[in-house]
Design an enzyme around this catalytic site. Structure first.
Site, PDB file in Angstrom:
ATOM      1  CG  HIS A  44      -0.500  -0.002   2.278  1.00  0.00           C
ATOM      2  ND1 HIS A  44       0.154  -1.070   3.517  1.00  0.00           N
ATOM      3  CD2 HIS A  44      -0.219   0.634   3.395  1.00  0.00           C
ATOM      4  CE1 HIS A  44       0.368  -0.803   4.487  1.00  0.00           C
ATOM      5  NE2 HIS A  44       0.444   0.377   4.433  1.00  0.00           N
ATOM      6  CD  GLU A  58      -5.221   1.054   8.967  1.00  0.00           C
ATOM      7  OE1 GLU A  58      -3.944  -0.002   9.918  1.00  0.00           O
ATOM      8  OE2 GLU A  58      -5.301   0.200   8.069  1.00  0.00           O
ATOM      9  CD  GLN A  75      -2.501   2.389   5.708  1.00  0.00           C
ATOM     10  OE1 GLN A  75      -1.324   2.836   5.871  1.00  0.00           O
ATOM     11  NE2 GLN A  75      -1.945   1.268   6.786  1.00  0.00           N
ATOM     12  CG  HIS A 118       4.300   4.994   5.533  1.00  0.00           C
ATOM     13  ND1 HIS A 118       3.055   5.377   6.012  1.00  0.00           N
ATOM     14  CD2 HIS A 118       3.585   3.809   5.065  1.00  0.00           C
ATOM     15  CE1 HIS A 118       1.955   5.128   6.337  1.00  0.00           C
ATOM     16  NE2 HIS A 118       2.556   3.788   5.973  1.00  0.00           N
ATOM     17  CD  GLU A 135       3.685  -0.246   6.646  1.00  0.00           C
ATOM     18  OE1 GLU A 135       2.913   0.613   6.618  1.00  0.00           O
ATOM     19  OE2 GLU A 135       2.536  -1.302   7.227  1.00  0.00           O
TER      20      GLU A 135
END
Ligand code: MC0
Length: 147
Positions: free
Chosen positions: A12, A48, A65, A89, A139
């Site tokens: 994501h 989220e 996300q 991110h 991430e």
């Protein structure tokens, strides 16, 4: 680990804004995307919502996300003090986060957490510090059963 075993896909890309509920309307009502999941992650201090262009996820489909902070001391709240809403991110999916983390550390990269923490849908997550990600917060995510 061999390079070919490290990463599966981009899981994501995360957009951070003050109000994820408002942002999801743009994706679903203007763009016709689908809301697939929502949750509050208290440890990370975020609300989220996961959206995708299709109603059913295919194996390596990337989601967006939509994140908003749930408390003032959340890392994303600090980020919003310095930045306007935008890309925060990206997340790379892995099959075995412990092996991948060990390999990344062997290669001199800095992970934020000693041990993986809990992310979306019971996933296991860690982050490469932006200084180890060419200026991007990355991430690393091993999906959980509810992912
Ligand atoms: C900070 N920096 C970033 C950045 N955030 N660079 C790229 N992308 C970002 N998102 C850079 C700053 O520009 C600065 O660079 C340096 O990092 C230090 O920034 P800071 O403002 O002093 O912030 P810190 O050091 O207090 O925190 C940064 C850090 C933090 C990455 C350690 O945001 C963090 O712990 N992030 C991981 C957790 C997280 O983001 N959770 C929210 C998503 P210069 O060059 O000026 O030094 S939770 C999630 O996503 C879960 C639910 C899931 O997917 O399952």
């Amino acid at each position: 680990m061999e390079n070919s075993d490290l990463f599966l896909c981009i899981d994501h890309v995360a957009y951070v804004c003050p109000d994820a509920e408002e942002a999801v309307k743009y994706y679903t009502e203007v763009l016709g995307w689908h809301e697939l999941h929502r949750e509050v992650n208290d440890e990370q201090g975020v609300f989220e919502i996961m959206v995708a262009p299709a109603a059913e996820l295919t194996e390596h489909m990337t989601q967006v996300q939509l994140i908003s902070p749930t408390r003032e001391d959340a890392t994303t709240a600090k980020w919003l003090e310095k930045n306007r809403p935008g890309l925060h991110h990206m997340a790379w999916r892995v099959a075995d986060i412990d092996s991948v983390s060990a390999t990344l550390r062997e290669r001199g990269l800095t992970l934020l957490y000693e041990q993986p923490r809990i992310g979306t849908g019971g996933s296991k997550i860690n982050f490469l510090h932006p200084k180890s990600g060419k200026g991007v917060l990355i991430e690393v995510v091993q999906p959980g059963s509810g992912h």
